[in-house]
Write a protein that holds these residues in place. Structure first.
Motif, PDB file in Angstrom:
ATOM      1  N   PRO A   1       0.787  -1.238   0.000  1.00  0.00           N
ATOM      2  CA  PRO A   1       0.000   0.000   0.000  1.00  0.00           C
ATOM      3  C   PRO A   1       0.823   1.295   0.000  1.00  0.00           C
ATOM      4  O   PRO A   1       0.503   2.225  -0.742  1.00  0.00           O
ATOM      5  CB  PRO A   1      -0.848  -0.114   1.264  1.00  0.00           C
ATOM      6  CG  PRO A   1      -0.985  -1.583   1.485  1.00  0.00           C
ATOM      7  CD  PRO A   1       0.326  -2.176   1.033  1.00  0.00           C
ATOM      8  N   ALA A   2       1.872   1.375   0.797  1.00  0.00           N
ATOM      9  CA  ALA A   2       2.653   2.618   0.871  1.00  0.00           C
ATOM     10  C   ALA A   2       3.291   2.958  -0.468  1.00  0.00           C
ATOM     11  O   ALA A   2       3.404   4.134  -0.827  1.00  0.00           O
ATOM     12  CB  ALA A   2       3.731   2.502   1.947  1.00  0.00           C
TER      13      ALA A   2
ATOM     14  N   GLU B   1      -6.097   0.511   0.066  1.00  0.00           N
ATOM     15  CA  GLU B   1      -6.156  -0.710   0.873  1.00  0.00           C
ATOM     16  C   GLU B   1      -5.886  -1.893  -0.040  1.00  0.00           C
ATOM     17  O   GLU B   1      -6.483  -1.995  -1.109  1.00  0.00           O
ATOM     18  CB  GLU B   1      -7.529  -0.852   1.528  1.00  0.00           C
ATOM     19  CG  GLU B   1      -7.829   0.229   2.534  1.00  0.00           C
ATOM     20  CD  GLU B   1      -9.224   0.116   3.132  1.00  0.00           C
ATOM     21  OE1 GLU B   1      -9.956  -0.845   2.794  1.00  0.00           O
ATOM     22  OE2 GLU B   1      -9.584   1.000   3.921  1.00  0.00           O
ATOM     23  N   ILE B   2      -4.968  -2.756   0.386  1.00  0.00           N
ATOM     24  CA  ILE B   2      -4.586  -3.910  -0.427  1.00  0.00           C
ATOM     25  C   ILE B   2      -4.516  -5.148   0.453  1.00  0.00           C
ATOM     26  O   ILE B   2      -3.875  -5.135   1.494  1.00  0.00           O
ATOM     27  CB  ILE B   2      -3.215  -3.665  -1.107  1.00  0.00           C
ATOM     28  CG1 ILE B   2      -3.303  -2.468  -2.057  1.00  0.00           C
ATOM     29  CG2 ILE B   2      -2.758  -4.921  -1.849  1.00  0.00           C
ATOM     30  CD1 ILE B   2      -1.984  -2.081  -2.696  1.00  0.00           C
TER      31      ILE B   2
ATOM     32  N   GLY C   1      -8.177  -8.406  -2.412  1.00  0.00           N
ATOM     33  CA  GLY C   1      -8.327  -7.371  -3.412  1.00  0.00           C
ATOM     34  C   GLY C   1      -7.758  -6.047  -2.979  1.00  0.00           C
ATOM     35  O   GLY C   1      -7.004  -5.959  -2.012  1.00  0.00           O
ATOM     36  N   PHE C   2      -8.136  -5.017  -3.715  1.00  0.00           N
ATOM     37  CA  PHE C   2      -7.674  -3.669  -3.407  1.00  0.00           C
ATOM     38  C   PHE C   2      -8.783  -2.666  -3.656  1.00  0.00           C
ATOM     39  O   PHE C   2      -9.708  -2.906  -4.440  1.00  0.00           O
ATOM     40  CB  PHE C   2      -6.440  -3.291  -4.240  1.00  0.00           C
ATOM     41  CG  PHE C   2      -6.676  -3.246  -5.726  1.00  0.00           C
ATOM     42  CD1 PHE C   2      -7.225  -2.110  -6.333  1.00  0.00           C
ATOM     43  CD2 PHE C   2      -6.352  -4.321  -6.531  1.00  0.00           C
ATOM     44  CE1 PHE C   2      -7.445  -2.074  -7.705  1.00  0.00           C
ATOM     45  CE2 PHE C   2      -6.566  -4.292  -7.901  1.00  0.00           C
ATOM     46  CZ  PHE C   2      -7.121  -3.158  -8.490  1.00  0.00           C
TER      47      PHE C   2
ATOM     48  N   GLY D   1     -10.372  -3.968  -7.193  1.00  0.00           N
ATOM     49  CA  GLY D   1      -9.921  -5.161  -7.880  1.00  0.00           C
ATOM     50  C   GLY D   1      -9.967  -6.371  -6.972  1.00  0.00           C
ATOM     51  O   GLY D   1      -9.961  -6.252  -5.745  1.00  0.00           O
ATOM     52  N   LYS D   2     -10.045  -7.528  -7.594  1.00  0.00           N
ATOM     53  CA  LYS D   2     -10.008  -8.806  -6.875  1.00  0.00           C
ATOM     54  C   LYS D   2      -8.902  -9.633  -7.513  1.00  0.00           C
ATOM     55  O   LYS D   2      -8.914  -9.864  -8.724  1.00  0.00           O
ATOM     56  CB  LYS D   2     -11.340  -9.531  -6.996  1.00  0.00           C
ATOM     57  CG  LYS D   2     -11.348 -10.887  -6.316  1.00  0.00           C
ATOM     58  CD  LYS D   2     -12.678 -11.575  -6.502  1.00  0.00           C
ATOM     59  CE  LYS D   2     -12.629 -12.970  -5.905  1.00  0.00           C
ATOM     60  NZ  LYS D   2     -13.876 -13.687  -6.159  1.00  0.00           N
ATOM     61  N   TYR D   3      -7.938 -10.064  -6.690  1.00  0.00           N
ATOM     62  CA  TYR D   3      -6.793 -10.809  -7.198  1.00  0.00           C
ATOM     63  C   TYR D   3      -7.191 -12.233  -7.581  1.00  0.00           C
ATOM     64  O   TYR D   3      -7.758 -12.979  -6.783  1.00  0.00           O
ATOM     65  CB  TYR D   3      -5.663 -10.851  -6.162  1.00  0.00           C
ATOM     66  CG  TYR D   3      -5.083  -9.493  -5.884  1.00  0.00           C
ATOM     67  CD1 TYR D   3      -4.425  -8.779  -6.887  1.00  0.00           C
ATOM     68  CD2 TYR D   3      -5.207  -8.902  -4.639  1.00  0.00           C
ATOM     69  CE1 TYR D   3      -3.896  -7.520  -6.645  1.00  0.00           C
ATOM     70  CE2 TYR D   3      -4.672  -7.651  -4.385  1.00  0.00           C
ATOM     71  CZ  TYR D   3      -4.017  -6.960  -5.390  1.00  0.00           C
ATOM     72  OH  TYR D   3      -3.506  -5.719  -5.146  1.00  0.00           O
ATOM     73  N   LEU D   4      -6.843 -12.607  -8.817  1.00  0.00           N
ATOM     74  CA  LEU D   4      -7.109 -13.950  -9.325  1.00  0.00           C
ATOM     75  C   LEU D   4      -5.838 -14.795  -9.331  1.00  0.00           C
ATOM     76  O   LEU D   4      -5.892 -16.006  -9.126  1.00  0.00           O
ATOM     77  CB  LEU D   4      -7.683 -13.869 -10.744  1.00  0.00           C
ATOM     78  CG  LEU D   4      -8.928 -13.001 -10.907  1.00  0.00           C
ATOM     79  CD1 LEU D   4      -9.308 -12.877 -12.372  1.00  0.00           C
ATOM     80  CD2 LEU D   4     -10.074 -13.568 -10.083  1.00  0.00           C
TER      81      LEU D   4
END
Length: 163
Positions: free
Chosen positions: A28-29, A47-48, A55-56, A78-81
């Motif tokens: 995130p930073a 936010e990640i 997701g983020f 987003g949603k990580y796949l």
């Protein structure tokens, strides 16, 4: 007869190792310094949750118009796949503010070019809708600018510096 899907592909080379470049996307930073930032906007939230199924959310506050004091928030989600450090990141992507009705797919591939160099190829599969066709060039420019800002924000070249 259906229209072909819109696919935006952009590439950028970096003076940074693949691991550092990859990690910037899920930390995130660091991500808040380039991810979906615009020249006139400010990232208000980044936010990640860097895991498959996580997701983020990145919220960028932008002026409504040049010279106007009113602002609006653009929410990128987003949603990580797929997360395969340091080579591949795949996520479903939506921009809620602009009413994207269904998520699109973004693939980020990082290839090492040497110990201190890497190349990133970003592929955004936007679908075959009329909206995708209308947003193709704006989307391409946005990704090109974002990839260039990674270099400026995280890996600036030290020109003229003697070590």
């Amino acid at each position: 007869m259906s229209s072909p899907a819109v696919v935006v592909r952009v590439t950028h080379r970096y003076a940074a190792p693949a691991e550092r470049l990859f990690d910037a996307w899920i930390t995130p930073a660091q991500a808040s310094r380039f991810l979906f930032r615009t020249r006139t906007g400010n990232v208000m939230q980044c936010e990640i949750q860097p895991e498959v199924g996580g997701g983020f959310t990145v919220t960028d506050r932008r002026p409504a118009a040049e010279g106007d004091e009113s602002v609006f928030d653009v929410v990128h989600m987003g949603k990580y796949l797929v997360i395969e450090r340091p080579r591949k990141l795949v996520f479903e992507f939506s921009v809620l503010t602009f009413g994207n009705e269904s998520p699109t797919r973004v693939t980020v591939e990082v290839s090492p070019l040497g110990p201190q160099a890497s190349e990133l190829v970003l592929t955004h599969e936007m679908g075959a809708s009329e909206q995708a066709r209308m947003l193709e060039e704006t989307t391409r420019k946005g990704w090109v600018n974002m990839l260039a800002s990674i270099e400026r924000e995280l890996f600036p070249r030290r020109i003229g510096v003697q070590l």
